[in-house]
Design a protein around this motif. Structure first.
Motif: not given
Length: 213
Positions: A61-81
């Motif tokens: 979620i945090y490191y791979v999704l930015p490659s397709i244009g989806i960038r998340l803040e660390p806290f948001s990425a942790a919550i989603i995961g």
């Protein structure tokens, strides 16, 4: 700094357990649906989550999704995961609780004129919730500890904060001991609460005696 990390850990746990507890219900119902277009996506979601490690999901979620244009803040990425992971597991708990309710109760409610939605909300779900309360409590404790994995997406929760401090002053014994004490200070009362919930659940599920018994 450690207390600040503990606050972030507690916030993560509180937010994720509420979100997962709510989202797991429609996922469980979708898996029990006779409609394949509902059941198959839910089955796929649950099986993918259960077959892959949580740490990989967070990294993806945090490191791979930015490659397709989806960038998340660390806290948001942790919550989603964490929410996606625990939604999958808790949906199985809900599903087993709902399946444990005798079919006759649903049929009796429908025969009395209650609609399917009202029957589920007023008859099935309250009883299923009492059955699954102990398992949900155990997931709460597990989630509190699993928040340490949020450090892989640079969330400075309790464990990651301890690592940072220990790397600066090399007082590994002191820092990690304090970290363990802080985890225990929250985890142990939570375990006691789960025990109380288990006792309440077992009492509420016992059949009541009649007046003439």
């Amino acid at each position: 700094m450690l207390l600040r990390g503990l606050m972030i850990t507690t916030m993560l746990t509180s937010i994720v357990i509420v979100l997962a507890g709510v989202l797991a219900i429609p996922v469980a119902l979708a898996r029990m649906s006779p409609r394949r277009w509902l059941r198959w996506p839910a089955d796929l979601f649950v099986e993918v989550v259960r077959a892959t490690p949580l740490i990989l999901q967070l990294v993806y979620i945090y490191y791979v999704l930015p490659s397709i244009g989806i960038r998340l803040e660390p806290f948001s990425a942790a919550i989603i995961g964490l929410t996606l992971n625990y939604t999958a597991y808790m949906s199985e708990v809900y599903r087993s609780g709902i399946a444990a309710i005798p079919r006759g109760q649903r049929e009796a409610a429908l025969s009395l004129g209650l609609g399917p939605s009202l029957t589920f909300r007023k008859v099935i779900l309250p009883q299923a919730f009492r059955i699954v309360v102990p398992a949900l409590g155990n997931y709460l404790i597990a989630l509190f500890k699993d928040t340490a994995l949020a450090s892989v997406v640079t969330v400075q929760e309790l464990m990651f904060t301890g690592q940072i401090i220990a790397a600066r002053n090399y007082q590994y014994f002191t820092i990690y001991t304090i970290t363990a004490v802080l985890y225990f200070a929250v985890g142990y009362p939570s375990a006691l609460l789960v025990r109380r919930l288990e006792a309440w659940s077992s009492r509420s599920l016992q059949p009541t005696r009649g007046r003439n018994a």
